[in-house]
Design an enzyme around this catalytic site. Structure first.
Site, PDB file in Angstrom:
ATOM      1  CG  HIS A 156      -2.194  -0.842   1.108  1.00  0.00           C
ATOM      2  ND1 HIS A 156      -2.176  -2.279   1.066  1.00  0.00           N
ATOM      3  CD2 HIS A 156      -3.462  -0.551   0.976  1.00  0.00           C
ATOM      4  CE1 HIS A 156      -3.242  -2.663   1.087  1.00  0.00           C
ATOM      5  NE2 HIS A 156      -4.066  -1.604   0.612  1.00  0.00           N
ATOM      6  CE  LYS A 179      -6.359 -12.851  10.047  1.00  0.00           C
ATOM      7  NZ  LYS A 179      -5.406 -13.602  10.589  1.00  0.00           N
TER       8      LYS A 179
END
Length: 178
Positions: free
Chosen positions: A35, A93
């Site tokens: 990112h 998750k």
């Protein structure tokens, strides 16, 4: 089960938190370092309708051995630029924060994959390429073709959040007990 294929379009806007989906097509992995690199150097894939999987797969001889999700909350403050660029689904998750719920409104969804099922995910994936390979195996951006990856809509485009709602209901039940 609702079947989805990438690139994703407005069909994701009708998904509701708690629904089960099956995703096929290209997805791209990205964890923290990926990112940050994409913010600095640009997104190395077409983000329009893309799905970004919070995962650091185990790859050997161009084969995905395991591809379990990482904790998505780590990307809470790092995901907005991807949604702004056209990414329609984040996959991972656990829950994500209020910032992501707001960013996804009318734009996309967060899809949850069950932790501990890395071999199941890998059995439905074929490696197609890698970007930022210098970041190493878990942090590089891996381009993966997936087939019928089973997911649950955790945050829908209206801001409904499966994890937040379940936690709030449990807290109310707990409060009533005491």
């Amino acid at each position: 089960m609702i079947r989805l294929s990438t690139p994703l379009g407005d069909e994701v806007l009708s998904l509701k938190a708690g629904e089960r989906v099956s995703l096929s097509g290209m997805i791209y992995t990205a964890r923290d370092e990926a990112h940050l690199r994409m913010q600095e150097k640009g997104i190395p894939f077409d983000p329009q309708g893309a799905a970004v999987y919070h995962c650091g797969p185990v790859v050997k001889d161009n084969t995905i051995i395991a591809a379990g999700p990482t904790t998505s909350a780590r990307m809470n403050e790092l995901s907005g630029f991807l949604v702004d660029a056209g990414v329609r689904a984040l996959i991972g998750k656990g829950g994500m924060g209020e910032t992501v719920r707001k960013e996804l409104r009318a734009e996309g969804v967060y899809l949850a994959f069950t932790g501990g099922c890395a071999a199941l995910a890998a059995s439905r994936m074929t490696l197609k390429g890698v970007f930022f390979e210098d970041l190493g195996m878990p942090e590089a951006v891996w381009a993966i073709e997936c087939r019928d990856l089973p997911l649950t809509v955790a945050i829908d485009s209206e801001g409904n959040d499966l994890f937040f709602d379940v936690r709030r209901k449990a807290e109310k039940r707990f409060d009533k007990m005491f």
